[in-house]
Write an enzyme that holds these catalytic residues in place. Structure first.
Site, PDB file in Angstrom:
ATOM      1  CD  GLU A   1      -1.291  -2.365   2.096  1.00  0.00           C
ATOM      2  OE1 GLU A   1      -2.070  -3.020   2.800  1.00  0.00           O
ATOM      3  OE2 GLU A   1      -0.062  -2.611   2.009  1.00  0.00           O
TER       4      GLU A   1
ATOM      5  CB  CYS B   1      -0.503  -4.308   8.651  1.00  0.00           C
ATOM      6  SG  CYS B   1       0.557  -2.936   8.164  1.00  0.00           S
TER       7      CYS B   1
ATOM      8  CD1 TRP C   1      23.187 -35.852 -12.172  1.00  0.00           C
ATOM      9  CD2 TRP C   1      21.432 -35.010 -11.091  1.00  0.00           C
ATOM     10  NE1 TRP C   1      23.671 -35.105 -11.126  1.00  0.00           N
ATOM     11  CE2 TRP C   1      22.617 -34.568 -10.442  1.00  0.00           C
ATOM     12  CE3 TRP C   1      20.191 -34.610 -10.574  1.00  0.00           C
ATOM     13  CZ2 TRP C   1      22.598 -33.747  -9.319  1.00  0.00           C
ATOM     14  CZ3 TRP C   1      20.172 -33.780  -9.458  1.00  0.00           C
ATOM     15  CH2 TRP C   1      21.367 -33.365  -8.845  1.00  0.00           C
TER      16      TRP C   1
ATOM     17  NE  ARG D   1      17.816 -27.434  -4.212  1.00  0.00           N
ATOM     18  CZ  ARG D   1      18.923 -28.134  -4.473  1.00  0.00           C
ATOM     19  NH1 ARG D   1      20.057 -27.482  -4.713  1.00  0.00           N
ATOM     20  NH2 ARG D   1      18.890 -29.453  -4.489  1.00  0.00           N
TER      21      ARG D   1
ATOM     22  CB  THR E   1      19.675 -37.307   1.281  1.00  0.00           C
ATOM     23  OG1 THR E   1      18.456 -38.031   1.085  1.00  0.00           O
ATOM     24  CG2 THR E   1      19.949 -36.455   0.059  1.00  0.00           C
TER      25      THR E   1
ATOM     26  CG  ASP F   1      22.278 -38.542  -3.148  1.00  0.00           C
ATOM     27  OD1 ASP F   1      22.745 -39.677  -3.370  1.00  0.00           O
ATOM     28  OD2 ASP F   1      21.058 -38.280  -3.213  1.00  0.00           O
TER      29      ASP F   1
ATOM     30  CD  GLU G   1      15.722 -30.471  -3.338  1.00  0.00           C
ATOM     31  OE1 GLU G   1      16.327 -31.331  -4.005  1.00  0.00           O
ATOM     32  OE2 GLU G   1      15.895 -29.257  -3.509  1.00  0.00           O
TER      33      GLU G   1
END
Length: 352
Positions: free
Chosen positions: A55, A80, A178, A192, A204, A208, A294
């Site tokens: 605003e 607000c 992949w 992300r 993970t 990885d 993920e």
């Protein structure tokens, strides 16, 4: 109650609000336009957390301020009425003499929650509420979940082969395969930047060694969140590098924080309470509005089995793996579907 012109102006508010996605959390994304005699004379959106609200930016963009008293303001969320990092937007609207305000939806934040609307009406401003309400709430679904359920909005993501596997059976010395190709990786890195936190399980990290950054897209890196029950993960793991901040949850009561880079924080949790509930409560306390999970399969299935998720983004690749770790199974409402030469993408919402 609302005209086609009203709808057009509110759609513009929603378009503007989208520009703040990924930058304003834990605040909501908000857009506003000022209309005089059927013409937009000012518009703005909340650009970054802690900075001026939609605003304020819309009013500031009006060149001839004398027109404000004969203008209508459209805004995608209730203005607000409290002092935060910025003054109450209601005060500015009242000060400018705007006579009518059209609002898409009320603000669920207990600090506002209808008091902004009430304050405007008390001084005689014509306030209308509910135009494109569902679209406005959908746009700020993270904010609404955070405010109403007192936890982050939870997004699950995984890629699976055409025959339903998320990974081959492999040892930690064999790199992952992949499934989605460069386009899928770019899309994930963009996602992300849009969420304040990203979470993976310890397995993970071990298998990885992901960085969990948005290095392939322009934008901020999310907070990396990992559960390491006894702090046994290698201190040289990529998730502990200085490219982004990392929050490690653990059952360990004793540790030497000096063993980690300054970008790493250790947060002990209790063995006697639900692990995921503790993680979400702590993230909520830290004003983390949403978390992007993920994987791997263990943590994904844990949240799915508890029904503790809001959105799932599933890539199905064109290639087969023929064997390996089975992809999670999920039941939800399909809200979006797209495809590329390398994969199909489906986005689901929880049916709750």
């Amino acid at each position: 109650m609302f005209s086609e012109e009203d709808t057009l102006y509110m759609r513009r508010c929603l378009e503007l609000a989208d520009n703040g996605a990924g930058y304003v959390a834990p605040n909501p994304s908000v857009g506003a336009v000022v209309v005089y005699d059927g013409r937009i004379i000012g518009e703005g959106y909340h650009q970054r957390y802690g900075e001026k609200h939609a605003e304020v930016n819309a009013i500031a963009s009006v060149k001839n301020k004398s027109l404000l008293k004969q203008s209508v303001m459209y805004v995608s969320l209730e203005p607000c009425s409290h002092q935060g990092k910025q003054p109450p937007c209601c005060d500015l609207i009242i000060h400018c003499g705007i006579s009518k305000v059209v609002i898409a939806t009320e603000d669920p934040n207990p600090l506002v929650a209808g008091t902004g609307i009430q304050r405007l009406r008390e001084v005689g401003i014509d306030v209308q509420v509910g135009l494109l309400k569902e679209k406005a709430q959908e746009q700020n679904r993270r904010f609404f979940t955070y405010q109403m359920e007192k936890r982050p909005y939870i997004i699950l993501k995984w890629a699976q082969s055409s025959d339903g596997f998320i990974d081959k059976n492999r040892d930690i010395n064999t790199p992952p395969e992949w499934l989605t190709g460069p386009l899928g990786q770019l899309l994930v890195h963009r996602w992300r930047t849009e969420e304040p936190a990203i979470m993976v399980g310890a397995n993970t990290v071990i298998r990885d060694n992901p960085q969990l950054t948005a290095r392939k897209w322009v934008g901020k890196n999310p907070l990396r969140v990992v559960f390491d029950k006894d702090l046994s993960l290698s201190k040289t793991a990529a998730v502990f590098n200085r490219q982004a901040s990392t929050l490690v949850f653990t059952y360990a009561e004793k540790f030497d924080i000096k063993e980690y880079p300054a970008s790493v924080e250790i947060q002990p949790i209790s063995l006697t309470k639900d692990m995921d509930e503790q993680l979400l409560i702590e993230l909520y306390k830290r004003n983390i509005q949403s978390v992007f999970i993920e994987g791997g399969g263990k943590i994904l299935n844990r949240f799915i089995n508890k029904g503790l998720w809001d959105e799932a983004r599933i890539f199905t690749a064109s290639k087969e793996l023929k064997d390996g770790l089975r992809a999670p199974s999920i039941s939800g409402v399909l809200v979006e579907k797209s495809c590329s030469p390398d994969f199909d993408l489906k986005i689901f919402r929880n049916k709750k």
